[in-house]
Design a protein around this motif. Structure first.
Motif, short mmCIF file in Angstrom:
data_model
loop_
_atom_site.label_atom_id
_atom_site.label_comp_id
_atom_site.label_asym_id
_atom_site.label_seq_id
_atom_site.Cartn_x
_atom_site.Cartn_y
_atom_site.Cartn_z
N ASP A 50 0.86 -1.18 0.00
CA ASP A 50 0.00 0.00 0.00
C ASP A 50 0.90 1.23 0.00
O ASP A 50 2.12 1.11 0.08
CB ASP A 50 -0.90 0.00 1.23
N GLY A 51 0.32 2.39 -0.07
CA GLY A 51 1.13 3.61 -0.03
C GLY A 51 1.96 3.69 1.26
O GLY A 51 1.50 3.32 2.33
N LEU A 52 3.18 4.13 1.16
CA LEU A 52 4.08 4.28 2.30
C LEU A 52 4.35 5.75 2.54
O LEU A 52 4.38 6.55 1.61
CB LEU A 52 5.41 3.57 2.01
N SER A 53 4.58 6.12 3.79
CA SER A 53 4.93 7.50 4.08
C SER A 53 5.86 7.54 5.29
O SER A 53 5.91 6.59 6.07
CB SER A 53 3.68 8.35 4.35
N ALA A 54 6.60 8.62 5.42
CA ALA A 54 7.53 8.81 6.53
C ALA A 54 7.56 10.29 6.90
O ALA A 54 7.41 11.16 6.05
CB ALA A 54 8.93 8.34 6.15
N PHE A 55 7.75 10.54 8.17
CA PHE A 55 7.87 11.91 8.66
C PHE A 55 9.10 11.99 9.55
O PHE A 55 9.32 11.14 10.41
CB PHE A 55 6.62 12.31 9.47
N GLY A 56 9.94 12.99 9.32
CA GLY A 56 11.15 13.16 10.12
C GLY A 56 11.29 14.59 10.60
O GLY A 56 10.84 15.53 9.95
N VAL A 57 11.89 14.74 11.77
CA VAL A 57 12.13 16.05 12.36
C VAL A 57 13.60 16.15 12.72
O VAL A 57 14.17 15.22 13.28
CB VAL A 57 11.26 16.26 13.63
N SER A 58 14.22 17.29 12.38
CA SER A 58 15.62 17.55 12.72
C SER A 58 15.73 18.80 13.55
O SER A 58 15.08 19.81 13.25
CB SER A 58 16.47 17.71 11.45
N LEU A 59 16.56 18.76 14.54
CA LEU A 59 16.88 19.94 15.35
C LEU A 59 18.32 20.33 15.04
O LEU A 59 19.23 19.50 15.13
CB LEU A 59 16.71 19.65 16.84
N VAL A 60 18.53 21.57 14.64
CA VAL A 60 19.85 22.06 14.24
C VAL A 60 20.30 23.17 15.18
O VAL A 60 19.54 24.08 15.48
CB VAL A 60 19.81 22.60 12.79
N MET A 61 21.54 23.04 15.65
CA MET A 61 22.13 24.13 16.47
C MET A 61 23.46 24.50 15.83
O MET A 61 24.31 23.65 15.59
CB MET A 61 22.36 23.65 17.90
N LYS A 62 23.64 25.80 15.55
CA LYS A 62 24.87 26.30 14.94
C LYS A 62 25.54 27.27 15.91
O LYS A 62 24.89 28.10 16.52
CB LYS A 62 24.57 27.03 13.63
N TYR A 63 26.85 27.09 16.00
CA TYR A 63 27.64 27.98 16.85
C TYR A 63 28.83 28.47 16.04
O TYR A 63 29.59 27.68 15.49
CB TYR A 63 28.13 27.23 18.10
N ALA A 64 28.99 29.75 15.90
CA ALA A 64 30.10 30.36 15.17
C ALA A 64 31.16 30.83 16.16
O ALA A 64 30.85 31.46 17.16
CB ALA A 64 29.62 31.53 14.33
N PHE A 65 32.41 30.49 15.88
CA PHE A 65 33.50 30.92 16.77
C PHE A 65 34.65 31.48 15.98
O PHE A 65 34.73 31.42 14.81
CB PHE A 65 33.98 29.77 17.68
#
Length: 65
Positions: A50-65
């Motif tokens: 049957d039809g397939l589906s997926a859901f994903g969530v990403s959390l991104v943290m950026k630090y500049a030095f």
């Protein structure tokens, strides 16, 4: 932006694939005919979903030095 050098972000992705089905004669890796012996049927296969589906969530943290 949390500060001048730090930021965070959230990404979401939803993917949906269509329903599919198919089949064929089994391709055996041998030198003899594709059957189970004299008078038997050739081995065939089918695959479907049957039809397939997926859901994903990403959390991104950026630090500049």
């Amino acid at each position: 932006m949390l500060t001048d050098s730090t930021s965070i972000g959230v990404k979401g992705r939803w993917v949906q694939y269509a329903k599919f089905s198919g089949g064929d004669v089994w391709g055996q890796l041998r030198g003899h005919a594709l059957n189970n012996g004299p008078g038997t049927n050739t081995v065939e296969y089918t695959i479907e979903t049957d039809g397939l589906s997926a859901f994903g969530v990403s959390l991104v943290m950026k630090y500049a030095f």
